[in-house]
Enzyme design. Structure first.
Site, mmCIF file in Angstrom:
data_model
loop_
_atom_site.group_PDB
_atom_site.id
_atom_site.type_symbol
_atom_site.label_atom_id
_atom_site.label_comp_id
_atom_site.label_asym_id
_atom_site.label_seq_id
_atom_site.Cartn_x
_atom_site.Cartn_y
_atom_site.Cartn_z
ATOM 1 N N ASP A 65 48.180 29.195 42.358
ATOM 2 C CA ASP A 65 47.750 30.335 43.482
ATOM 3 C C ASP A 65 46.647 31.519 42.774
ATOM 4 O OD1 ASP A 65 49.081 29.315 45.443
ATOM 5 O OD2 ASP A 65 50.657 30.951 45.556
ATOM 6 N N TYR A 67 46.334 35.300 41.757
ATOM 7 C CA TYR A 67 47.361 36.380 41.651
ATOM 8 C C TYR A 67 47.544 37.214 42.970
ATOM 9 C CZ TYR A 67 46.354 35.731 36.573
ATOM 10 O OH TYR A 67 46.068 35.112 35.406
ATOM 11 N N PHE A 78 43.251 32.144 36.615
ATOM 12 C CA PHE A 78 43.739 32.696 35.439
ATOM 13 C C PHE A 78 43.021 33.910 34.991
ATOM 14 C CE2 PHE A 78 45.075 28.404 34.428
ATOM 15 C CZ PHE A 78 46.561 28.734 34.301
ATOM 16 N N HIS A 187 52.173 24.348 30.606
ATOM 17 C CA HIS A 187 51.432 25.508 31.101
ATOM 18 C C HIS A 187 51.297 27.002 30.193
ATOM 19 C CE1 HIS A 187 50.683 28.917 34.159
ATOM 20 N NE2 HIS A 187 50.134 27.939 34.677
#
Length: 223
Positions: A65, A67, A78, A187
């Site tokens: 998604d 932020y 990111f 991750h």
């Protein structure tokens, strides 16, 4: 309709835009933006594509998604806008860059310079409601971004795919590994990184080495 998309992608994805699921998706997103606070800004929903034309893609990084906090999302996975505190996952990405490449810790969390060098920073869901993580999942974005990954796999060669975490790794099924270079790890989120599944993966130096080996210019990861 607010599809602001680089012309190269318009051509590549034109058939996708005509499909019924995409029409339903856009109707859903338009209503969401009219009735709720959503991110990123409408003109940044397709920023990953606008910053990185199809023919210039060298690396694909897959996120989930955008932020969902105010002022953070800028359409690149990111990445955060200038002046925004670095989220924990981005901090860990930068720590790995610092140790992997022996370079200073990056000063900006805005990853647009990566995108302009050929890094497609692709969230699999391109929009989200404020403070509601996952609120726009399962509305059609995943189908669309799967098609994007498939197009890159089928129509380009020697692309580096960086798959971080189980969610991204599952997308690896769409990639022809005989034509492309796929790197997988945990991750960069603290939960995964602190358990030893992120740090030391050396994905940035490995990506640069591979790109050079196939006659492409390496990515400058640090600023």
């Amino acid at each position: 309709m607010f599809i602001h998309l680089n012309s190269s992608w318009q051509s590549i994805l034109s058939n996708e835009f005509k499909k019924s699921y995409f029409e339903r998706l856009i109707a859903f997103v338009e209503k969401e933006y009219q009735t709720n606070t959503c991110f990123p800004k409408e003109n940044k929903i397709f920023a990953a594509f606008d910053c990185c034309p199809f023919e210039k893609v060298k690396v694909v990084i897959i996120g989930q998604d955008p932020y969902h906090g105010l002022g953070k999302a800028n359409g690149l996975c990111f990445s955060v806008n200038d002046g925004v505190a670095f989220p924990p996952s981005l901090i860990n990405i930068f720590k790995e860059i610092q140790t992997d490449l022996t370079v200073p810790f990056p000063k900006s969390g805005n990853l647009e310079p990566w995108a302009k060098q050929g890094v497609l920073l692709l969230n699999t869901t391109l929009t989200v409601r404020e403070n509601e993580a996952g609120s726009h999942q399962r509305q059609g974005w995943e189908t669309f971004t799967d098609a994007v990954i498939q197009k890159i796999s089928d129509e380009r060669e020697n692309i580096v795919f960086l798959l971080w975490g189980n969610f991204a790794i599952k997308k690896g099924n769409l990639i022809d590994r005989k034509r492309h270079y796929v790197l997988e790890s945990g991750h960069p989120s603290p939960l995964s990184a602190n358990r030893g599944f992120w740090f030391g993966n050396k994905h940035f130096s490995k990506t640069s080495s591979y790109l050079k080996s196939v006659g492409k210019e390496a990515i400058v990861w640090h600023y």
